[in-house]
Design an enzyme around this catalytic site. Sequence first.
Site, PDB file in Angstrom:
ATOM      1  N   HIS A  54       0.845  -1.194   0.000  1.00 22.32           N
ATOM      2  CA  HIS A  54       0.000   0.000   0.000  1.00 22.32           C
ATOM      3  C   HIS A  54       0.882   1.247   0.000  1.00 22.32           C
ATOM      4  O   HIS A  54       1.767   1.397   0.845  1.00 22.32           O
ATOM      5  CB  HIS A  54      -0.906   0.008   1.223  1.00 22.32           C
ATOM      6  CG  HIS A  54      -1.962  -1.044   1.184  1.00 22.32           C
ATOM      7  ND1 HIS A  54      -2.412  -1.709   2.305  1.00 22.32           N
ATOM      8  CD2 HIS A  54      -2.670  -1.557   0.140  1.00 22.32           C
ATOM      9  CE1 HIS A  54      -3.353  -2.575   1.959  1.00 22.32           C
ATOM     10  NE2 HIS A  54      -3.518  -2.507   0.652  1.00 22.32           N
ATOM     11  N   GLU A 243       1.196  -5.285  11.295  1.00 20.21           N
ATOM     12  CA  GLU A 243       0.653  -3.925  11.233  1.00 20.21           C
ATOM     13  C   GLU A 243       1.489  -3.020  12.138  1.00 20.21           C
ATOM     14  O   GLU A 243       1.312  -2.980  13.354  1.00 20.21           O
ATOM     15  CB  GLU A 243      -0.816  -3.925  11.655  1.00 20.21           C
ATOM     16  CG  GLU A 243      -1.734  -4.709  10.730  1.00 20.21           C
ATOM     17  CD  GLU A 243      -2.030  -3.994   9.423  1.00 20.21           C
ATOM     18  OE1 GLU A 243      -1.564  -2.836   9.252  1.00 20.21           O
ATOM     19  OE2 GLU A 243      -2.728  -4.578   8.573  1.00 20.21           O
TER      20      GLU A 243
END
Length: 277
Positions: A54, A243
């Site tokens: 991303h 994450e």
Amino acid sequence: MLTSAILDTAVADLIDSCPHFHHSIIGTSRLGKPIHAITIGRGARSVLVNATHHANEWITTLILMKFLKECKIDFPLDDVTLHAIPLVNPDGVDIINDDVRRSEFFGKGGESRLWKANICGVDLNSNYPAGWELAREHKFARGYTSPGARDYVGEKPLSEPESCAMAAYTLHHDVDVTLSLHTQGEEIYWRYVDCNPPGAEALARRLSAVSGYKLEEVPDESSHGGYRDWFIQAFNRPGFTIECGLGESPLPISQFDDIYKKVAPLLWESLKAMRPR
């Protein structure tokens, strides 16, 4: 700050700095920019770490590159092979951080910092075959029905050259464990639906212990179509989404040191326990 050109230079400098590093280009982006792979080690067991699927999570590329610099000193060359893909989405990163590309793409308006997708508006981490149809259903229900900044799954699985390059490289090198660096939440995702690869939970708990990151389940509406999902389903081997950091992407560079302090031990730990051959 990161652009694809800055990463190209950093990769060249890293390779020149240590004879144990090996470099290849596993494919190119939609705009023809190289997708780099850096390997170190000669062990039969292998780990693949990737970053920046991303675009607005580009801090993860910097984290991985710093870790590779550490590998010059202490890497267990005979025990394991590390495959690092530091920048999966070079075009997307340039939309955010390259002044020329941002100006061409957004003109004087638009919020480039929120861009996650590749240059064609496809979310690369929703473009893999595992549960792609379910991902499409969920994302379409939330309004992501066409190319845009985030969450569009593409016309079909592996429609994008970047996701194709990742899948082909993974298949070719028969890796034991994968870790995908994303932001944010200080969480570790380790399962895909009912798949529970041998050794995955035990290794997940070790990664959590050394980093302080929590083990979490991915909500069904956010699951499917990801690289980790595909790896677990295709190989029945441990795959993890890490994450990194807290807040809202893109995370400020001021978080870099704190993120690295927690993620580096996790990456070292991932090199220690693999699927038995």
